[in-house]
Scaffold this motif. Structure first.
Motif, short mmCIF file in Angstrom:
data_model
loop_
_atom_site.label_atom_id
_atom_site.label_comp_id
_atom_site.label_asym_id
_atom_site.label_seq_id
_atom_site.Cartn_x
_atom_site.Cartn_y
_atom_site.Cartn_z
N GLY A 3 4.45 12.86 -2.88
CA GLY A 3 5.51 13.65 -3.50
C GLY A 3 6.53 12.82 -4.26
O GLY A 3 6.28 11.69 -4.68
N ARG A 4 7.69 13.41 -4.44
CA ARG A 4 8.74 12.79 -5.26
C ARG A 4 9.17 11.44 -4.71
O ARG A 4 9.27 11.25 -3.51
CB ARG A 4 9.96 13.72 -5.33
N GLY A 5 9.41 10.52 -5.62
CA GLY A 5 9.85 9.19 -5.24
C GLY A 5 8.72 8.23 -4.93
O GLY A 5 8.89 7.03 -5.08
N GLY A 6 7.58 8.77 -4.51
CA GLY A 6 6.46 7.90 -4.16
C GLY A 6 5.24 8.09 -5.00
O GLY A 6 4.42 7.18 -5.16
N PHE B 120 0.88 -1.16 0.00
CA PHE B 120 0.00 0.00 0.00
C PHE B 120 0.92 1.22 0.00
O PHE B 120 1.66 1.46 0.95
CB PHE B 120 -0.89 0.01 1.25
N ILE B 121 0.90 1.99 -1.08
CA ILE B 121 1.78 3.15 -1.21
C ILE B 121 1.15 4.35 -0.50
O ILE B 121 0.08 4.82 -0.87
CB ILE B 121 2.05 3.49 -2.68
N ALA B 122 1.84 4.85 0.52
CA ALA B 122 1.40 6.05 1.23
C ALA B 122 2.48 7.12 1.18
O ALA B 122 2.57 7.98 2.06
CB ALA B 122 1.05 5.72 2.68
N VAL C 26 3.03 3.33 -13.43
CA VAL C 26 4.18 4.21 -13.64
C VAL C 26 3.78 5.45 -14.44
O VAL C 26 4.03 6.59 -14.02
CB VAL C 26 5.32 3.45 -14.36
N LEU C 27 3.16 5.25 -15.59
CA LEU C 27 2.83 6.39 -16.45
C LEU C 27 1.78 7.30 -15.83
O LEU C 27 1.94 8.52 -15.81
CB LEU C 27 2.32 5.89 -17.81
N GLY C 28 0.71 6.71 -15.29
CA GLY C 28 -0.33 7.52 -14.68
C GLY C 28 0.19 8.32 -13.50
O GLY C 28 -0.20 9.48 -13.30
N ILE D 71 8.62 4.71 -7.36
CA ILE D 71 8.38 3.53 -6.51
C ILE D 71 7.55 2.50 -7.26
O ILE D 71 7.74 1.29 -7.11
CB ILE D 71 7.71 3.93 -5.18
N GLN D 72 6.66 2.98 -8.12
CA GLN D 72 5.81 2.07 -8.90
C GLN D 72 6.67 1.22 -9.84
O GLN D 72 6.47 0.00 -9.96
CB GLN D 72 4.77 2.86 -9.69
N GLY D 73 7.63 1.86 -10.50
CA GLY D 73 8.52 1.12 -11.40
C GLY D 73 9.37 0.11 -10.65
O GLY D 73 9.58 -1.02 -11.12
N ALA D 74 9.86 0.51 -9.48
CA ALA D 74 10.68 -0.40 -8.68
C ALA D 74 9.88 -1.61 -8.23
O ALA D 74 10.37 -2.75 -8.28
CB ALA D 74 11.24 0.34 -7.47
#
Length: 317
Positions: A74-77, A69-71, A98-100, A82-85
């Motif tokens: 801003g940058r990096g998240g 769960f991504i919380a 990633v694109l969206g 983080i999605q690509g990783a």
């Protein structure tokens, strides 16, 4: 062939909530992460909270994490990194891909997409340090009018934003904004009411109207003030509310956002809606905007975070 996991299957997985990080929005992210972690635990999920500042993402697989769960704000998240990783690690995650994520985070690209798709948004200029000189502010104000909003292209939570009403103020605002970004968006001033609309899967939640004594809905009004008033349902008739929700959904889809998120809009002096931006990882404390809208729609905070997990990228099987 893709398949959707059941709630019971998801509850058997080991879920990590990623929060904190080292962006300018770290403090807000820490609060969102704590609320989400608690909400998922109350909903019966097996959850680990992880502050990503200094964290090696490869440890997710070593810890046997099944889903994230991504919380991270801003940058990096929120910008696709983080999605690509996580995709590289083959770990499913919540929210946009990633694109969206990248397009929604970039206010300049978002505005360009809105314009290309004939979606209403305020007129704007883009300024970079390379093209900034003594005439820049003069030219921008001549094009956009005598009051403008200055925004770093890839910051959130109103960080680095400022109002300018003359050349000296715009020069100062741009110089300050360059500390946060190399691309600065300058928008024509919108004098009407401000709204935000949350999207949860295919569902558009009740719009919220924000009312603040501040000149605009800035960082203090969002996170530190007790004078900001939130109206949900908002003060619009049914037809205008439907118009607002439809526009928000079109904008959300236009940038390639998915899963869940929030679209911010303002009215101009004539009452016309204008798109501001799409947020793919909006604030998620229990008093944040998305939970406020979700509550009116019948979701408890626990229901909301569970629904977001259910909407996370599906397993391959």
């Amino acid at each position: 062939m893709a398949k959707q996991l059941s709630t019971e299957q998801l509850k058997q997985q080991k879920i990590a909530v990623l929060f904190g990080g080292d962006s300018a929005e770290r403090e807000v992210s820490l609060k969102s992460g704590a609320a989400i972690t608690n909400g998922l635990i109350k909903a019966g999920y097996n959850v680990t909270g992880i502050d990503t500042k200094g964290f090696n993402l490869a440890e997710l697989t070593q810890q046997g994490i099944d889903r994230v769960f991504i919380a991270l704000h801003g940058r990096g998240g929120e910008d696709g990194c983080i999605q690509g990783a996580l995709e590289y690690l083959n770990v499913p995650y919540t929210g946009s891909g990633v694109l969206g994520s990248a397009l929604s985070m970039d206010k300049v690209r978002s505005k360009q997409i809105f314009k290309a798709m004939d979606l209403p948004t305020a007129d704007f200029c883009v300024v970079t340090p390379e093209d900034f000189d003594q005439q820049t502010s003069v030219n921008v104000l001549a094009k956009l009018g005598n009051k403008v909003m200055v925004k770093p292209a890839k910051e959130g939570s109103s960080i680095g934003m400022a109002i300018a009403t003359n050349v000296a103020e715009l020069d100062t605002a741009l110089k300050n904004a360059f500390a946060f970004d190399k691309q600065i968006l300058v928008e024509a001033w919108l004098s009407g009411k401000e709204f935000t609309v949350a999207v949860l899967g295919d569902e558009v939640l009740p719009p919220i109207q924000m009312e603040t004594p501040h000149e605009f809905y800035d960082y203090q009004a969002k996170y530190q003030s007790n004078s900001t008033i939130y109206h949900c349902p908002c003060f619009l008739d049914d037809d205008r509310r439907a118009e607002l929700k439809a526009l928000a959904l079109r904008a959300f889809q236009a940038t390639g956002a998915q899963g869940w998120g929030r679209v911010d809009l303002m009215q101009d002096a004539d009452g016309n809606f204008n798109l501001l931006e799409v947020n793919t990882v909006p604030g998620m404390t229990e008093t944040s905007l998305v939970p406020k809208a979700a509550k009116v729609a019948g979701y408890s905070f626990e229901n909301l975070v569970e629904r977001i997990i259910q909407l996370s990228l599906i397993e391959e099987g």
